[in-house]
Design an enzyme around this catalytic site. Sequence first.
Site, mmCIF file in Angstrom:
data_model
loop_
_atom_site.group_PDB
_atom_site.id
_atom_site.type_symbol
_atom_site.label_atom_id
_atom_site.label_comp_id
_atom_site.label_asym_id
_atom_site.label_seq_id
_atom_site.Cartn_x
_atom_site.Cartn_y
_atom_site.Cartn_z
ATOM 1 C CE LYS A 178 -0.646 -0.432 5.007
ATOM 2 N NZ LYS A 178 -0.925 0.359 5.928
ATOM 3 N NE ARG A 234 -6.149 0.714 11.318
ATOM 4 C CZ ARG A 234 -5.129 0.563 10.913
ATOM 5 N NH1 ARG A 234 -4.254 1.691 10.944
ATOM 6 N NH2 ARG A 234 -4.799 -0.486 10.138
ATOM 7 C CE1 TYR A 291 15.487 31.155 5.809
ATOM 8 C CE2 TYR A 291 15.420 29.309 5.070
ATOM 9 C CZ TYR A 291 15.326 30.432 4.850
ATOM 10 O OH TYR A 291 15.327 30.662 3.540
ATOM 11 C CG MET A 340 11.713 24.011 0.102
ATOM 12 S SD MET A 340 10.970 25.024 -0.887
ATOM 13 C CE MET A 340 9.774 25.965 0.163
HETATM 14 C C1 LIG Z 1 -4.510 -4.412 7.833
HETATM 15 C C2 LIG Z 1 -2.758 -4.443 7.655
HETATM 16 N N1 LIG Z 1 -2.212 -5.511 7.433
HETATM 17 C C3 LIG Z 1 -0.785 -5.438 7.555
HETATM 18 C C4 LIG Z 1 -0.059 -4.183 7.604
HETATM 19 C C5 LIG Z 1 1.251 -4.324 7.521
HETATM 20 O O1 LIG Z 1 1.728 -3.703 8.710
HETATM 21 P P1 LIG Z 1 3.606 -3.576 8.902
HETATM 22 O O2 LIG Z 1 4.010 -2.390 7.694
HETATM 23 O O3 LIG Z 1 3.542 -3.000 10.278
HETATM 24 O O4 LIG Z 1 4.046 -4.929 8.656
HETATM 25 C C6 LIG Z 1 -0.869 -3.062 7.793
HETATM 26 C C7 LIG Z 1 -0.242 -1.678 7.749
HETATM 27 O O5 LIG Z 1 -0.615 -0.744 8.384
HETATM 28 C C8 LIG Z 1 -2.284 -3.014 7.875
HETATM 29 O O6 LIG Z 1 -3.002 -2.046 7.903
#
Ligand SMILES: Cc1ncc(COP(=O)(O)O)c(C=O)c1O
Length: 361
Positions: A35, A130, A252, A300
């Site tokens: 992701k 969640r 800065y 920056m």
């Molecule tokens: C549902 C779910 N599974 C697995 C993961 C992977 O977690 P990690 O990056 O801590 O291994 C995440 C990441 O937040 C997640 O939301």
Amino acid sequence: MPRPIEALVHTDALRHNLARARAGAGDARVWAVVKANAYGHGIERAFEGLRGADGFALLDLAEAERLRALDWRGPILLLEGCFEPRDLELCSRLHLWHVVHCTEQIDWLAAHKTHEPHRVFLKMNSGMNRLGFTPAAFRSAYARLVALPQVDEVSLMTHFSDADGPRGVAHQVAAFQAATADLPGERSVSNSAAILRHGLRNDWVRAGILSYGSAPDFPEHDIAHWGLQPAMTLRSRVLAVQALAPGDTVGYGSSFTAERAMRIGIVACGYADGYPRHCGTGTPVLVQGRRTATVGRVSMDMLAVDLTELPEAGPGSEVTLWGRGPGGTILSIDDVARAAGTIGYELMCALAQRVPVHVSD
Ligand SMILES: Cc1ncc(COP(=O)(O)O)c(C=O)c1O
């Protein structure tokens, strides 16, 4: 000539880390969690290193399409499931497995016209609060799903809030097991910290941050402890050198004042590249593979590093902001994240668009 900053994605490190996940996962199959554009590495760039996984887990349908465009034919799991009913059409077309975490998603499935039934992962909220069905609501959600002609396989999952810390996972594991003990279906519970710290396996593990070479429970343990390698390097060069007299200030807000004569290097890297502005004086950095520290505020496009003990360093010297330095040196992204009061996840995800990224083997 372009600005000298660049990022590298290390295919061999991704492969190594995935093998590490497998070693911790026993017989379980491994999802590589990609992701957020493979945690900032880029799905296309990370693909070669992670294609040995049994499946990919992500959230965005557009990212799932990108994986299919890479000719990945294996499992893809949508970790948050569908966001609206018409997403189910894409799931059917691209053969995406999807999480079901709420009643609305079951309603959408029940109304969905599909030629091929779907594989879903029913998510329990076992304490993180969640996403997911509470243990009390889980069984009726399960019963509804297995009765749907649109569904051919229901797997069971949950996600831990404290796998990386002292509270641990026992309370969530107990809630999950109590509510699912007699339900058939594959199970998936473990993120990186649960794989490494708790050896929890089930049928599928979800390896996110460990795949990218950051320790999920830093600073209690670091990547050396877990045998992980950084999958991303951010590196640049010294643009200029300044000689400071005692009392001179840097950058800065003049947040740093030299107490002695010093040499500092001005590096082509700033917060517009994704380097955190919250890194104060003393954040570790490698110059020509030697560890030194930043001085003053990150601006920056530039930051300053202490070269006082590195007389051989000067304009053009290579600076490793995180990742692999010359001569086999390593600066973990976790060390930099700590100086910014955050975690490695955030830094890798925040690598800025303007930084050119190359894949290195
Ligand atoms: C549902 C779910 N599974 C697995 C993961 C992977 O977690 P990690 O990056 O801590 O291994 C995440 C990441 O937040 C997640 O939301």
